[in-house]
Design a protein around this motif. Structure first.
Motif, PDB file in Angstrom:
ATOM      1  N   SER A  62       0.985   2.386 -13.243  1.00 46.46           N
ATOM      2  CA  SER A  62       0.117   3.476 -12.805  1.00 46.46           C
ATOM      3  C   SER A  62      -0.229   3.288 -11.332  1.00 46.46           C
ATOM      4  CB  SER A  62      -1.179   3.508 -13.627  1.00 46.46           C
ATOM      5  OG  SER A  62      -0.924   3.708 -14.989  1.00 46.46           O
ATOM      6  N   TRP A  63      -0.469   4.429 -10.658  1.00 45.00           N
ATOM      7  CA  TRP A  63      -0.802   4.434  -9.238  1.00 45.00           C
ATOM      8  C   TRP A  63      -2.155   5.096  -9.000  1.00 45.00           C
ATOM      9  CZ3 TRP A  63       2.351   1.948  -5.903  1.00 45.00           C
ATOM     10  CH2 TRP A  63       3.688   1.759  -6.260  1.00 45.00           C
ATOM     11  N   GLY A  64      -2.843   4.644  -7.959  1.00 46.51           N
ATOM     12  CA  GLY A  64      -4.004   5.361  -7.467  1.00 46.51           C
ATOM     13  C   GLY A  64      -3.561   6.463  -6.526  1.00 46.51           C
ATOM     14  N   GLN A  65      -4.547   7.189  -5.982  1.00 46.59           N
ATOM     15  CA  GLN A  65      -4.232   8.327  -5.116  1.00 46.59           C
ATOM     16  C   GLN A  65      -4.008   7.905  -3.670  1.00 46.59           C
ATOM     17  OE1 GLN A  65      -7.290   7.448  -5.829  1.00 46.59           O
ATOM     18  NE2 GLN A  65      -8.368   7.564  -3.856  1.00 46.59           N
ATOM     19  N   GLY A  66      -4.401   6.698  -3.319  1.00 51.02           N
ATOM     20  CA  GLY A  66      -4.178   6.173  -1.978  1.00 51.02           C
ATOM     21  C   GLY A  66      -5.376   6.314  -1.071  1.00 51.02           C
ATOM     22  N   THR A  67      -5.457   5.412  -0.098  1.00 47.16           N
ATOM     23  CA  THR A  67      -6.504   5.463   0.922  1.00 47.16           C
ATOM     24  C   THR A  67      -5.864   5.150   2.271  1.00 47.16           C
ATOM     25  OG1 THR A  67      -8.704   4.662   1.548  1.00 47.16           O
ATOM     26  CG2 THR A  67      -7.204   3.033   0.616  1.00 47.16           C
ATOM     27  N   GLN A  68      -6.240   5.928   3.282  1.00 47.56           N
ATOM     28  CA  GLN A  68      -5.617   5.807   4.601  1.00 47.56           C
ATOM     29  C   GLN A  68      -6.230   4.645   5.376  1.00 47.56           C
ATOM     30  OE1 GLN A  68      -3.073   7.792   6.179  1.00 47.56           O
ATOM     31  NE2 GLN A  68      -3.191   6.136   7.685  1.00 47.56           N
ATOM     32  N   VAL A  69      -5.364   3.829   5.947  1.00 45.81           N
ATOM     33  CA  VAL A  69      -5.774   2.776   6.876  1.00 45.81           C
ATOM     34  C   VAL A  69      -5.066   3.038   8.199  1.00 45.81           C
ATOM     35  CG1 VAL A  69      -5.640   0.317   7.414  1.00 45.81           C
ATOM     36  CG2 VAL A  69      -6.212   1.060   5.095  1.00 45.81           C
ATOM     37  N   THR A  70      -5.842   3.164   9.259  1.00 45.25           N
ATOM     38  CA  THR A  70      -5.292   3.397  10.582  1.00 45.25           C
ATOM     39  C   THR A  70      -5.778   2.311  11.523  1.00 45.25           C
ATOM     40  OG1 THR A  70      -5.277   5.793  10.202  1.00 45.25           O
ATOM     41  CG2 THR A  70      -5.071   5.035  12.482  1.00 45.25           C
ATOM     42  N   VAL A  71      -4.835   1.623  12.166  1.00 47.79           N
ATOM     43  CA  VAL A  71      -5.171   0.548  13.091  1.00 47.79           C
ATOM     44  C   VAL A  71      -4.766   0.984  14.490  1.00 47.79           C
ATOM     45  CG1 VAL A  71      -4.902  -1.886  13.643  1.00 47.79           C
ATOM     46  CG2 VAL A  71      -4.734  -1.120  11.262  1.00 47.79           C
ATOM     47  N   SER A  72      -5.736   1.087  15.370  1.00 48.67           N
ATOM     48  CA  SER A  72      -5.458   1.519  16.734  1.00 48.67           C
ATOM     49  C   SER A  72      -5.204   0.317  17.636  1.00 48.67           C
ATOM     50  CB  SER A  72      -6.632   2.330  17.269  1.00 48.67           C
ATOM     51  OG  SER A  72      -7.789   1.520  17.339  1.00 48.67           O
ATOM     52  N   ALA A 130      -2.084  -0.338  -7.584  1.00 44.30           N
ATOM     53  CA  ALA A 130      -1.082  -0.214  -8.634  1.00 44.30           C
ATOM     54  C   ALA A 130      -1.396  -1.143  -9.794  1.00 44.30           C
ATOM     55  CB  ALA A 130       0.302  -0.550  -8.076  1.00 44.30           C
ATOM     56  N   ARG A 131      -1.167  -0.663 -11.001  1.00 46.82           N
ATOM     57  CA  ARG A 131      -1.281  -1.509 -12.176  1.00 46.82           C
ATOM     58  C   ARG A 131       0.108  -1.900 -12.630  1.00 46.82           C
ATOM     59  NH1 ARG A 131      -3.830   0.175 -17.992  1.00 46.82           N
ATOM     60  NH2 ARG A 131      -1.700   0.966 -18.313  1.00 46.82           N
ATOM     61  N   GLY A 132       0.313  -3.146 -12.907  1.00 39.72           N
ATOM     62  CA  GLY A 132       1.600  -3.611 -13.388  1.00 39.72           C
ATOM     63  C   GLY A 132       1.832  -3.284 -14.847  1.00 39.72           C
ATOM     64  N   LYS A 133       3.086  -3.468 -15.270  1.00 40.23           N
ATOM     65  CA  LYS A 133       3.443  -3.165 -16.659  1.00 40.23           C
ATOM     66  C   LYS A 133       3.095  -4.311 -17.594  1.00 40.23           C
ATOM     67  CE  LYS A 133       7.082   0.162 -15.591  1.00 40.23           C
ATOM     68  NZ  LYS A 133       8.520   0.505 -15.685  1.00 40.23           N
ATOM     69  N   GLY A 134       2.717  -5.444 -17.039  1.00 42.36           N
ATOM     70  CA  GLY A 134       2.375  -6.598 -17.861  1.00 42.36           C
ATOM     71  C   GLY A 134       1.337  -7.464 -17.184  1.00 42.36           C
ATOM     72  N   THR A 135       1.291  -8.708 -17.592  1.00 41.18           N
ATOM     73  CA  THR A 135       0.268  -9.617 -17.088  1.00 41.18           C
ATOM     74  C   THR A 135       0.677 -10.371 -15.834  1.00 41.18           C
ATOM     75  OG1 THR A 135       1.111 -11.366 -18.531  1.00 41.18           O
ATOM     76  CG2 THR A 135      -0.654  -9.990 -19.408  1.00 41.18           C
ATOM     77  N   ALA A 136       1.971 -10.428 -15.566  1.00 43.02           N
ATOM     78  CA  ALA A 136       2.461 -11.240 -14.453  1.00 43.02           C
ATOM     79  C   ALA A 136       2.462 -10.454 -13.148  1.00 43.02           C
ATOM     80  CB  ALA A 136       3.869 -11.739 -14.762  1.00 43.02           C
ATOM     81  N   ARG A 137       2.281 -11.157 -12.046  1.00 42.73           N
ATOM     82  CA  ARG A 137       2.337 -10.534 -10.736  1.00 42.73           C
ATOM     83  C   ARG A 137       3.688  -9.858 -10.543  1.00 42.73           C
ATOM     84  NH1 ARG A 137       2.922 -16.127  -7.206  1.00 42.73           N
ATOM     85  NH2 ARG A 137       5.133 -16.408  -7.668  1.00 42.73           N
ATOM     86  N   PHE A 138       3.755  -8.911  -9.639  1.00 45.85           N
ATOM     87  CA  PHE A 138       4.959  -8.120  -9.449  1.00 45.85           C
ATOM     88  C   PHE A 138       5.111  -7.788  -7.977  1.00 45.85           C
ATOM     89  CE2 PHE A 138       2.518  -4.245  -8.906  1.00 45.85           C
ATOM     90  CZ  PHE A 138       1.365  -4.517  -9.620  1.00 45.85           C
ATOM     91  N   SER A 139       6.310  -7.317  -7.595  1.00 43.50           N
ATOM     92  CA  SER A 139       6.530  -6.995  -6.187  1.00 43.50           C
ATOM     93  C   SER A 139       7.443  -5.799  -5.975  1.00 43.50           C
ATOM     94  CB  SER A 139       7.103  -8.215  -5.454  1.00 43.50           C
ATOM     95  OG  SER A 139       8.328  -8.609  -6.031  1.00 43.50           O
ATOM     96  N   THR A 140       7.753  -5.067  -7.042  1.00 38.50           N
ATOM     97  CA  THR A 140       8.593  -3.883  -6.908  1.00 38.50           C
ATOM     98  C   THR A 140       7.923  -2.694  -7.582  1.00 38.50           C
ATOM     99  OG1 THR A 140       9.808  -4.284  -8.962  1.00 38.50           O
ATOM    100  CG2 THR A 140      10.668  -5.300  -6.957  1.00 38.50           C
ATOM    101  N   THR A 141       8.269  -1.490  -7.114  1.00 40.37           N
ATOM    102  CA  THR A 141       7.692  -0.286  -7.704  1.00 40.37           C
ATOM    103  C   THR A 141       8.157  -0.106  -9.152  1.00 40.37           C
ATOM    104  OG1 THR A 141       9.492   1.043  -6.780  1.00 40.37           O
ATOM    105  CG2 THR A 141       7.472   0.897  -5.487  1.00 40.37           C
TER     106      THR A 141
END
Length: 124
Positions: free
Chosen positions: A113-123, A97-108
């Motif tokens: 902007s978003w990427g398409q995603g990548t699957q992580v599976t932990v067995s 995810a890209r934030g709307k500004g320069t500061a770190r963020f923690s909410t949607t």
């Protein structure tokens, strides 16, 4: 419009490690904070980690603190998520995810902007 492309997901056993990468298009990468979120089946998209434009400031979800590390390379337009000591509960699609500004963020709401995603599976 920026394009974010994640890579590095896969299947790993509990206790293992993975490193996710996110490549961003454009010449303004260093102007924005970047982050990672994840979404498990049937659940909301949750914050994982974010990093300020300079890389100096980071913030993590409590569930990953001490196990995951976010970093960035502004010269290469890349942001990384190093994931160690993985648990089955970490299984999810991970989104850059890209934030709307320069500061770190923690909410949607702070995501531009978003990427398409990548699957992580932990067995187990």
């Amino acid at each position: 419009q920026v394009q974010l492309v994640e890579s590095g997901g896969g299947l790993v056993q509990a206790g293992g490690s993975l490193r996710l990468s996110c490549a961003a298009s454009g010449r303004t990468f260093s102007n924005y904070a970047m982050g990672w979120f994840r979404q498990a089946p049937g659940k909301e998209r949750d914050f994982v980690a974010s990093i300020s434009w300079s890389g100096v400031s980071t913030v993590y979800a409590d569930s990953v603190k001490g196990r995951f590390t976010i970093s960035r390379d502004n010269a290469k337009n890349l942001v990384y998520l190093q994931m160690n000591s993985l648990k089955p509960d970490d299984t999810a699609v991970y989104y850059c995810a890209r934030g709307k500004g320069t500061a770190r963020f923690s909410t949607t709401q702070r995501v531009d902007s978003w990427g398409q995603g990548t699957q992580v599976t932990v067995s187990s």
